[in-house]
Design a protein around this motif. Structure first.
Motif, PDB file in Angstrom:
ATOM      1  N   THR A   1       0.821  -1.216   0.000  1.00 49.79           N
ATOM      2  CA  THR A   1       0.000   0.000   0.000  1.00 49.79           C
ATOM      3  C   THR A   1       0.856   1.267   0.000  1.00 49.79           C
ATOM      4  O   THR A   1       0.461   2.284   0.564  1.00 49.79           O
ATOM      5  CB  THR A   1      -0.950  -0.019   1.215  1.00 49.79           C
ATOM      6  OG1 THR A   1      -0.160  -0.140   2.410  1.00 49.79           O
ATOM      7  CG2 THR A   1      -1.945  -1.162   1.137  1.00 49.79           C
ATOM      8  N   LEU A   2       2.010   1.182  -0.637  1.00 48.57           N
ATOM      9  CA  LEU A   2       2.913   2.341  -0.675  1.00 48.57           C
ATOM     10  C   LEU A   2       2.265   3.538  -1.358  1.00 48.57           C
ATOM     11  O   LEU A   2       2.446   4.673  -0.924  1.00 48.57           O
ATOM     12  CB  LEU A   2       4.222   1.973  -1.370  1.00 48.57           C
ATOM     13  CG  LEU A   2       5.289   3.055  -1.414  1.00 48.57           C
ATOM     14  CD1 LEU A   2       5.683   3.501  -0.011  1.00 48.57           C
ATOM     15  CD2 LEU A   2       6.507   2.570  -2.185  1.00 48.57           C
ATOM     16  N   LYS A   3       1.489   3.306  -2.377  1.00 44.78           N
ATOM     17  CA  LYS A   3       0.831   4.408  -3.096  1.00 44.78           C
ATOM     18  C   LYS A   3      -0.047   5.225  -2.140  1.00 44.78           C
ATOM     19  O   LYS A   3       0.003   6.457  -2.149  1.00 44.78           O
ATOM     20  CB  LYS A   3      -0.015   3.858  -4.240  1.00 44.78           C
ATOM     21  CG  LYS A   3      -0.702   4.909  -5.057  1.00 44.78           C
ATOM     22  CD  LYS A   3      -1.437   4.291  -6.229  1.00 44.78           C
ATOM     23  CE  LYS A   3      -2.042   5.359  -7.108  1.00 44.78           C
ATOM     24  NZ  LYS A   3      -2.597   4.782  -8.340  1.00 44.78           N
TER      25      LYS A   3
ATOM     26  N   ARG B   1       0.988  11.261   2.755  1.00 42.41           N
ATOM     27  CA  ARG B   1       2.117  12.102   3.167  1.00 42.41           C
ATOM     28  C   ARG B   1       2.361  13.262   2.201  1.00 42.41           C
ATOM     29  O   ARG B   1       3.194  14.116   2.444  1.00 42.41           O
ATOM     30  CB  ARG B   1       3.402  11.273   3.253  1.00 42.41           C
ATOM     31  CG  ARG B   1       3.365  10.116   4.226  1.00 42.41           C
ATOM     32  CD  ARG B   1       3.333  10.594   5.663  1.00 42.41           C
ATOM     33  NE  ARG B   1       3.592   9.543   6.626  1.00 42.41           N
ATOM     34  CZ  ARG B   1       2.685   8.692   7.095  1.00 42.41           C
ATOM     35  NH1 ARG B   1       1.440   8.731   6.644  1.00 42.41           N
ATOM     36  NH2 ARG B   1       3.003   7.792   8.003  1.00 42.41           N
ATOM     37  N   GLY B   2       1.658  13.264   1.068  1.00 47.70           N
ATOM     38  CA  GLY B   2       1.840  14.327   0.082  1.00 47.70           C
ATOM     39  C   GLY B   2       3.197  14.282  -0.595  1.00 47.70           C
ATOM     40  O   GLY B   2       3.746  15.321  -0.946  1.00 47.70           O
ATOM     41  N   LYS B   3       3.744  13.066  -0.773  1.00 51.31           N
ATOM     42  CA  LYS B   3       5.049  12.908  -1.413  1.00 51.31           C
ATOM     43  C   LYS B   3       4.900  12.237  -2.770  1.00 51.31           C
ATOM     44  O   LYS B   3       3.989  11.448  -2.981  1.00 51.31           O
ATOM     45  CB  LYS B   3       5.977  12.065  -0.546  1.00 51.31           C
ATOM     46  CG  LYS B   3       6.473  12.777   0.683  1.00 51.31           C
ATOM     47  CD  LYS B   3       7.702  12.104   1.225  1.00 51.31           C
ATOM     48  CE  LYS B   3       8.299  12.934   2.332  1.00 51.31           C
ATOM     49  NZ  LYS B   3       9.642  12.511   2.660  1.00 51.31           N
TER      50      LYS B   3
ATOM     51  N   GLN C   1      10.310  12.075  -5.129  1.00 53.33           N
ATOM     52  CA  GLN C   1      10.830  12.536  -3.842  1.00 53.33           C
ATOM     53  C   GLN C   1      11.231  11.358  -2.966  1.00 53.33           C
ATOM     54  O   GLN C   1      12.266  11.386  -2.307  1.00 53.33           O
ATOM     55  CB  GLN C   1       9.806  13.406  -3.110  1.00 53.33           C
ATOM     56  CG  GLN C   1      10.350  14.024  -1.846  1.00 53.33           C
ATOM     57  CD  GLN C   1      11.519  14.955  -2.114  1.00 53.33           C
ATOM     58  OE1 GLN C   1      11.454  15.801  -2.986  1.00 53.33           O
ATOM     59  NE2 GLN C   1      12.598  14.796  -1.379  1.00 53.33           N
ATOM     60  N   LEU C   2      10.420  10.301  -2.971  1.00 54.77           N
ATOM     61  CA  LEU C   2      10.754   9.119  -2.179  1.00 54.77           C
ATOM     62  C   LEU C   2      12.050   8.491  -2.685  1.00 54.77           C
ATOM     63  O   LEU C   2      12.893   8.093  -1.888  1.00 54.77           O
ATOM     64  CB  LEU C   2       9.615   8.096  -2.226  1.00 54.77           C
ATOM     65  CG  LEU C   2       9.821   6.837  -1.393  1.00 54.77           C
ATOM     66  CD1 LEU C   2      10.009   7.175   0.084  1.00 54.77           C
ATOM     67  CD2 LEU C   2       8.661   5.876  -1.588  1.00 54.77           C
TER      68      LEU C   2
ATOM     69  N   CYS D   1      10.179   3.327   5.352  1.00 55.59           N
ATOM     70  CA  CYS D   1       9.590   3.713   6.638  1.00 55.59           C
ATOM     71  C   CYS D   1      10.254   4.954   7.218  1.00 55.59           C
ATOM     72  O   CYS D   1       9.570   5.848   7.737  1.00 55.59           O
ATOM     73  CB  CYS D   1       9.661   2.555   7.625  1.00 55.59           C
ATOM     74  SG  CYS D   1       8.544   1.200   7.243  1.00 55.59           S
ATOM     75  N   GLU D   2      11.566   5.033   7.136  1.00 56.19           N
ATOM     76  CA  GLU D   2      12.281   6.214   7.638  1.00 56.19           C
ATOM     77  C   GLU D   2      11.877   7.465   6.861  1.00 56.19           C
ATOM     78  O   GLU D   2      11.581   8.507   7.449  1.00 56.19           O
ATOM     79  CB  GLU D   2      13.796   5.998   7.533  1.00 56.19           C
ATOM     80  CG  GLU D   2      14.343   5.046   8.557  1.00 56.19           C
ATOM     81  CD  GLU D   2      14.305   5.590   9.980  1.00 56.19           C
ATOM     82  OE1 GLU D   2      14.464   6.805  10.178  1.00 56.19           O
ATOM     83  OE2 GLU D   2      14.103   4.765  10.891  1.00 56.19           O
ATOM     84  N   ALA D   3      11.869   7.371   5.539  1.00 53.26           N
ATOM     85  CA  ALA D   3      11.566   8.538   4.702  1.00 53.26           C
ATOM     86  C   ALA D   3      10.120   8.995   4.845  1.00 53.26           C
ATOM     87  O   ALA D   3       9.828  10.191   4.739  1.00 53.26           O
ATOM     88  CB  ALA D   3      11.860   8.219   3.233  1.00 53.26           C
ATOM     89  N   LEU D   4       9.216   8.039   5.092  1.00 54.31           N
ATOM     90  CA  LEU D   4       7.794   8.374   5.176  1.00 54.31           C
ATOM     91  C   LEU D   4       7.296   8.485   6.613  1.00 54.31           C
ATOM     92  O   LEU D   4       6.111   8.741   6.837  1.00 54.31           O
ATOM     93  CB  LEU D   4       6.975   7.315   4.427  1.00 54.31           C
ATOM     94  CG  LEU D   4       7.243   7.259   2.926  1.00 54.31           C
ATOM     95  CD1 LEU D   4       6.594   6.028   2.320  1.00 54.31           C
ATOM     96  CD2 LEU D   4       6.745   8.529   2.249  1.00 54.31           C
TER      97      LEU D   4
END
Length: 72
Positions: A5-7, A13-15, A19-20, A53-56
């Motif tokens: 469910t990354l999308k 997160r508005g990314k 950017q990710l 997980c860290e980035a988001l």
């Protein structure tokens, strides 16, 4: 069944995928696969999950869901 469910997490997160990719150092093609064709992801490394997980600022459960198969 495992669902990616990354999308949805990116949208919350508005990314962007771009950017990710920049934030994690993970190739844009890999991020794109997780977002656009999650059913085609065949292997997942702990390192990739950790970077996402860290980035988001989220938990693994936010990115990967498991639903028991009713046929088993």
């Amino acid at each position: 069944m495992v669902t990616i469910t990354l999308k949805e997490v990116l949208e919350k997160r508005g990314k962007s995928m771009y950017q990710l990719s920049k934030d994690t150092g993970i190739r844009p093609n890999t991020v794109g696969q997780w977002v656009n064709s999650p059913e085609s992801v065949k292997s997942i490394t702990v390192d990739t999950l950790d970077r996402f997980c860290e980035a988001l600022d989220c938990e693994i459960e936010d990115i990967i869901k498991h639903k028991k198969d009713a046929l088993r």
